[in-house]
Design a protein around this motif. Structure first.
Motif, PDB file in Angstrom:
ATOM      1  N   VAL A 210      -6.451  20.646 -52.989  1.00 60.28           N
ATOM      2  CA  VAL A 210      -6.289  21.112 -51.609  1.00 60.28           C
ATOM      3  C   VAL A 210      -4.810  21.400 -51.391  1.00 60.28           C
ATOM      4  CG1 VAL A 210      -6.707  20.618 -49.172  1.00 60.28           C
ATOM      5  CG2 VAL A 210      -8.226  19.651 -50.926  1.00 60.28           C
ATOM      6  N   VAL A 211      -4.479  22.651 -51.087  1.00 65.58           N
ATOM      7  CA  VAL A 211      -3.074  23.074 -51.043  1.00 65.58           C
ATOM      8  C   VAL A 211      -2.732  23.690 -49.697  1.00 65.58           C
ATOM      9  CG1 VAL A 211      -2.994  23.425 -53.537  1.00 65.58           C
ATOM     10  CG2 VAL A 211      -3.640  25.335 -52.053  1.00 65.58           C
ATOM     11  N   GLU A 212      -1.443  23.849 -49.447  1.00 59.77           N
ATOM     12  CA  GLU A 212      -0.969  24.476 -48.215  1.00 59.77           C
ATOM     13  C   GLU A 212      -1.222  25.981 -48.252  1.00 59.77           C
ATOM     14  OE1 GLU A 212       2.617  21.963 -49.793  1.00 59.77           O
ATOM     15  OE2 GLU A 212       1.033  23.218 -50.653  1.00 59.77           O
ATOM     16  N   GLU A 213      -1.087  26.599 -47.089  1.00 61.62           N
ATOM     17  CA  GLU A 213      -1.200  28.065 -47.027  1.00 61.62           C
ATOM     18  C   GLU A 213      -0.116  28.706 -47.896  1.00 61.62           C
ATOM     19  OE1 GLU A 213      -3.457  29.901 -45.515  1.00 61.62           O
ATOM     20  OE2 GLU A 213      -4.535  28.310 -44.458  1.00 61.62           O
ATOM     21  N   VAL A 214       1.090  28.132 -47.871  1.00 60.37           N
ATOM     22  CA  VAL A 214       2.196  28.596 -48.710  1.00 60.37           C
ATOM     23  C   VAL A 214       2.737  27.384 -49.463  1.00 60.37           C
ATOM     24  CG1 VAL A 214       4.464  29.681 -48.775  1.00 60.37           C
ATOM     25  CG2 VAL A 214       2.793  30.412 -47.057  1.00 60.37           C
ATOM     26  N   SER A 215       2.773  27.466 -50.783  1.00 56.83           N
ATOM     27  CA  SER A 215       3.226  26.341 -51.603  1.00 56.83           C
ATOM     28  C   SER A 215       4.639  26.612 -52.115  1.00 56.83           C
ATOM     29  CB  SER A 215       2.273  26.127 -52.785  1.00 56.83           C
ATOM     30  OG  SER A 215       1.006  25.709 -52.330  1.00 56.83           O
ATOM     31  N   TYR A 216       5.614  25.910 -51.537  1.00 57.58           N
ATOM     32  CA  TYR A 216       6.992  26.023 -52.007  1.00 57.58           C
ATOM     33  C   TYR A 216       7.216  25.148 -53.242  1.00 57.58           C
ATOM     34  CZ  TYR A 216       7.756  28.149 -47.430  1.00 57.58           C
ATOM     35  OH  TYR A 216       7.679  28.978 -46.330  1.00 57.58           O
ATOM     36  N   GLN A 221       3.067  21.071 -58.356  1.00 59.07           N
ATOM     37  CA  GLN A 221       1.609  21.135 -58.285  1.00 59.07           C
ATOM     38  C   GLN A 221       1.013  21.749 -59.543  1.00 59.07           C
ATOM     39  OE1 GLN A 221       0.265  23.036 -54.704  1.00 59.07           O
ATOM     40  NE2 GLN A 221       1.586  21.830 -53.378  1.00 59.07           N
ATOM     41  N   ARG A 222       1.573  22.857 -59.998  1.00 53.46           N
ATOM     42  CA  ARG A 222       0.980  23.571 -61.128  1.00 53.46           C
ATOM     43  C   ARG A 222       1.069  22.785 -62.431  1.00 53.46           C
ATOM     44  NH1 ARG A 222      -2.654  27.571 -59.932  1.00 53.46           N
ATOM     45  NH2 ARG A 222      -1.736  29.216 -58.655  1.00 53.46           N
ATOM     46  N   PHE A 223       2.123  21.988 -62.591  1.00 53.00           N
ATOM     47  CA  PHE A 223       2.234  21.227 -63.833  1.00 53.00           C
ATOM     48  C   PHE A 223       1.050  20.281 -64.017  1.00 53.00           C
ATOM     49  CE2 PHE A 223       6.966  22.070 -64.154  1.00 53.00           C
ATOM     50  CZ  PHE A 223       6.868  22.750 -65.348  1.00 53.00           C
ATOM     51  N   HIS A 224       0.492  19.760 -62.908  1.00 52.12           N
ATOM     52  CA  HIS A 224      -0.720  18.950 -63.016  1.00 52.12           C
ATOM     53  C   HIS A 224      -1.864  19.782 -63.597  1.00 52.12           C
ATOM     54  CE1 HIS A 224       1.532  16.493 -60.104  1.00 52.12           C
ATOM     55  NE2 HIS A 224       0.746  15.498 -60.438  1.00 52.12           N
ATOM     56  N   ILE A 237     -10.112  24.014 -62.733  1.00 46.88           N
ATOM     57  CA  ILE A 237      -9.430  23.594 -61.503  1.00 46.88           C
ATOM     58  C   ILE A 237      -9.339  24.765 -60.540  1.00 46.88           C
ATOM     59  CG2 ILE A 237      -7.248  22.754 -60.521  1.00 46.88           C
ATOM     60  CD1 ILE A 237      -6.797  21.220 -63.113  1.00 46.88           C
ATOM     61  N   TYR A 238      -9.708  24.505 -59.295  1.00 44.25           N
ATOM     62  CA  TYR A 238      -9.580  25.487 -58.219  1.00 44.25           C
ATOM     63  C   TYR A 238      -8.517  25.000 -57.246  1.00 44.25           C
ATOM     64  CZ  TYR A 238     -14.040  27.816 -59.429  1.00 44.25           C
ATOM     65  OH  TYR A 238     -15.050  28.509 -60.047  1.00 44.25           O
ATOM     66  N   ARG A 239      -7.794  25.948 -56.649  1.00 47.32           N
ATOM     67  CA  ARG A 239      -6.842  25.651 -55.573  1.00 47.32           C
ATOM     68  C   ARG A 239      -7.345  26.307 -54.296  1.00 47.32           C
ATOM     69  NH1 ARG A 239      -1.517  24.441 -56.787  1.00 47.32           N
ATOM     70  NH2 ARG A 239      -0.749  25.733 -55.082  1.00 47.32           N
ATOM     71  N   LYS A 240      -7.549  25.517 -53.249  1.00 50.12           N
ATOM     72  CA  LYS A 240      -8.049  26.056 -51.990  1.00 50.12           C
ATOM     73  C   LYS A 240      -7.348  25.385 -50.811  1.00 50.12           C
ATOM     74  CE  LYS A 240     -11.285  28.688 -53.831  1.00 50.12           C
ATOM     75  NZ  LYS A 240     -11.244  30.160 -53.726  1.00 50.12           N
ATOM     76  N   THR A 241      -7.135  26.148 -49.754  1.00 54.68           N
ATOM     77  CA  THR A 241      -6.649  25.573 -48.501  1.00 54.68           C
ATOM     78  C   THR A 241      -7.829  24.931 -47.773  1.00 54.68           C
ATOM     79  OG1 THR A 241      -7.079  27.572 -47.213  1.00 54.68           O
ATOM     80  CG2 THR A 241      -4.923  27.415 -48.326  1.00 54.68           C
ATOM     81  N   LEU A 242      -7.526  24.130 -46.776  1.00 57.27           N
ATOM     82  CA  LEU A 242      -8.596  23.541 -45.977  1.00 57.27           C
ATOM     83  C   LEU A 242      -9.442  24.623 -45.308  1.00 57.27           C
ATOM     84  CD1 LEU A 242      -6.723  20.505 -44.389  1.00 57.27           C
ATOM     85  CD2 LEU A 242      -8.757  20.364 -45.852  1.00 57.27           C
ATOM     86  N   ASN A 243      -8.799  25.692 -44.873  1.00 64.26           N
ATOM     87  CA  ASN A 243      -9.553  26.780 -44.250  1.00 64.26           C
ATOM     88  C   ASN A 243     -10.482  27.450 -45.269  1.00 64.26           C
ATOM     89  OD1 ASN A 243     -10.080  28.640 -41.965  1.00 64.26           O
ATOM     90  ND2 ASN A 243      -9.127  30.149 -43.309  1.00 64.26           N
TER      91      ASN A 243
END
Length: 480
Positions: A210-216, A221-224, A237-243
């Motif tokens: 679960v990630v932010e709308e914009v990931s600074y 995060q990606r190294f995981h 692995i999927y990356r998704k915002t709460l929305n």
């Protein structure tokens, strides 16, 4: 309030020519090994810049570092037990819920899933306990806070010891690297995710970040993801915002959280810890849907509630800690607590308010928030308490005695800053990472997996790297 000093690992200042040369090398090393972040001011997905870092590793007492490492499994289990003690959480949070809407929303989800019947009894905790050294107490570690959600910088700081070793060698001091502890936080944290995935036991399942709308803080995060992809290539692995979770997932008749036709085994939150990350009811509905599902949550809603400042304060009260930790372990844990006080409308709350108003510089005012930049310091503590004295708003905060760590001189390297940087006074905060997996009645895994050191200017109140306030660092262990 005076602060002690620790000597830098090398005499400062360095020769200017040597300093400029080694900083250029260090910046290139950082960029080529992922010690980076996206630029907040000129954001683009196509590039990163160096994350702020301290050029030389910062001194830290070996005995206190070892103490923090050895305590982490005890603290993991403590927070696991707190999260599964419904009565304690209800009693501890009741006053804050009346004035803190964010915590109340989390609490409401917790109550709903308990009333419906918890679909997944296993929780995954990727925790971090943070410490400052308290100089007036003999440079012993004192706990700043315990993080149960989105505990960051395990990935990037796993690279920091190698970077510091490279810098020391370039300066002709390779003999000093024996005092640099290894840091395997990235592999340790990722093993927690993959162990939880295996417990879920569905070969077609996926892992959801679960990630932010914009990931600074994209590298961290990606190294995981890269680590898991390398060690367990069968795990998608999927990356998704709460929305996006609201729009793209559903619960099936088995209460599995389904995304793209596949069940989700583990949900790992790198967002969801502050109010701004829930701009509408859609995000709250997504959080509720995840919590209702059979996915193993990192953290579960009860873990997140256990990580609130109010719980930290409550555990410091006489007898409270001993409800969960007994014998010699409780003495060791209580030794790392600093003064923590509730601001409820009772006699002890009034005494705490009076104490802080009379000597505001001694205290920090903390709300139930993560992510940095939320605390109140110094004269502003007095102003805030005078404003809130007769308002229920004050119950949303705790009062904490300010920790006075020793100072050390060093160089902070920042993107776009002039080179060479000046020698400045710094203070360092040690974070120890832990992994725990278990149910209320059974713990499957409990371990310490690595560390981070986050260093800030001595006159800066906050030290969050992601918030732009601190710098990444590595400990240089001293026998004191």
């Amino acid at each position: 309030m005076s602060q002690a000093r620790l000597a830098s690992c090398l005499p400062l200042p360095l020769d200017q020519k040597v300093l400029v040369n080694v900083i250029e090398k260090a910046k290139d090393w950082a960029l080529m090994h992922g010690v980076g972040m996206r630029d907040r001011k000129n954001f683009t997905k196509d590039s990163i810049q160096i994350a702020p870092f301290v050029l030389l590793p910062s001194p830290f007492p070996r005995t206190e570092f070892t103490k923090a490492v050895e305590l982490q499994p005890v603290l993991n289990e403590l927070m696991h037990k707190v999260a599964h003690d419904d009565d304690f959480l209800e009693h501890t949070l009741q006053n804050a819920l009346q004035v803190d809407e964010f915590t109340a929303n989390l609490y409401d989800i917790w109550v709903k899933v308990r009333n419906e019947g918890i679909a997944q009894s296993v929780s995954l905790g990727l925790f971090r306990s943070d410490y400052l050294m308290q100089h007036p107490d003999g440079n012993r570690i004192k706990q700043v806070e315990f993080n149960t959600i989105a505990s960051s910088f395990g990935a990037i700081t796993s690279h920091l010891p190698a970077m510091s070793r490279y810098i020391l060698r370039q300066l002709g001091h390779g003999d000093m690297i024996k005092n640099m502890p290894e840091n395997r936080a990235l592999s340790g944290l990722c093993s927690g995710i993959t162990d939880a995935y295996d417990l879920f036991g569905v070969p077609t399942a996926i892992v959801l970040f679960v990630v932010e709308e914009v990931s600074y803080n994209i590298c961290d995060q990606r190294f995981h993801e890269f680590e898991i992809s390398e060690t367990r290539p069968e795990i998608q692995i999927y990356r998704k915002t709460l929305n996006e979770i609201y729009e793209e997932t559903e619960l099936n008749d088995k209460k599995q959280l389904v995304l793209d036709g596949r069940p989700v085994a583990v949900v790992y939150y790198r967002s969801g810890y502050e109010p701004a990350q829930y701009p509408s009811n859609r995000e709250w509905e997504a959080r509720l849907r995840v919590e209702r599902s059979t996915a193993i949550k990192c953290p579960s809603i009860s873990y997140q509630l256990a990580g609130t400042k109010k719980v930290q304060q409550a555990l410091a009260a006489p007898g409270a800690l001993e409800r969960f930790v007994r014998g010699a372990a409780s003495v060791r844990v209580r030794d790392i607590f600093t003064g923590l006080y509730a601001l409820d409308f009772d006699d002890s709350g009034e005494r705490a308010v009076d104490m802080a108003i009379a000597d505001a510089e001694r205290f920090v005012l903390k709300p139930q928030r993560e992510g940095g930049g939320n605390n109140v310091y110094g004269a502003e503590v007095r102003d805030a308490l005078l404003r809130m004295r007769h308002s229920r708003e004050r119950a949303a905060y705790i009062l904490m005695e300010r920790i006075l760590p020793p100072l050390v001189q060093g160089y902070v390297v920042r993107p776009g800053a002039p080179v060479p940087p000046p020698v400045v006074d710094l203070v360092s905060e040690l974070g120890i990472f832990g992994v725990i997996i278990g149910t209320k009645d059974k713990i499957y895994s409990n371990k310490q997996v690595g560390h981070m050191l986050r260093t800030k200017l001595a006159d800066a109140n906050e030290g969050g790297v992601a918030a732009g306030l601190g710098a990444l660092d590595s400990p240089y262990l001293l026998d004191m």
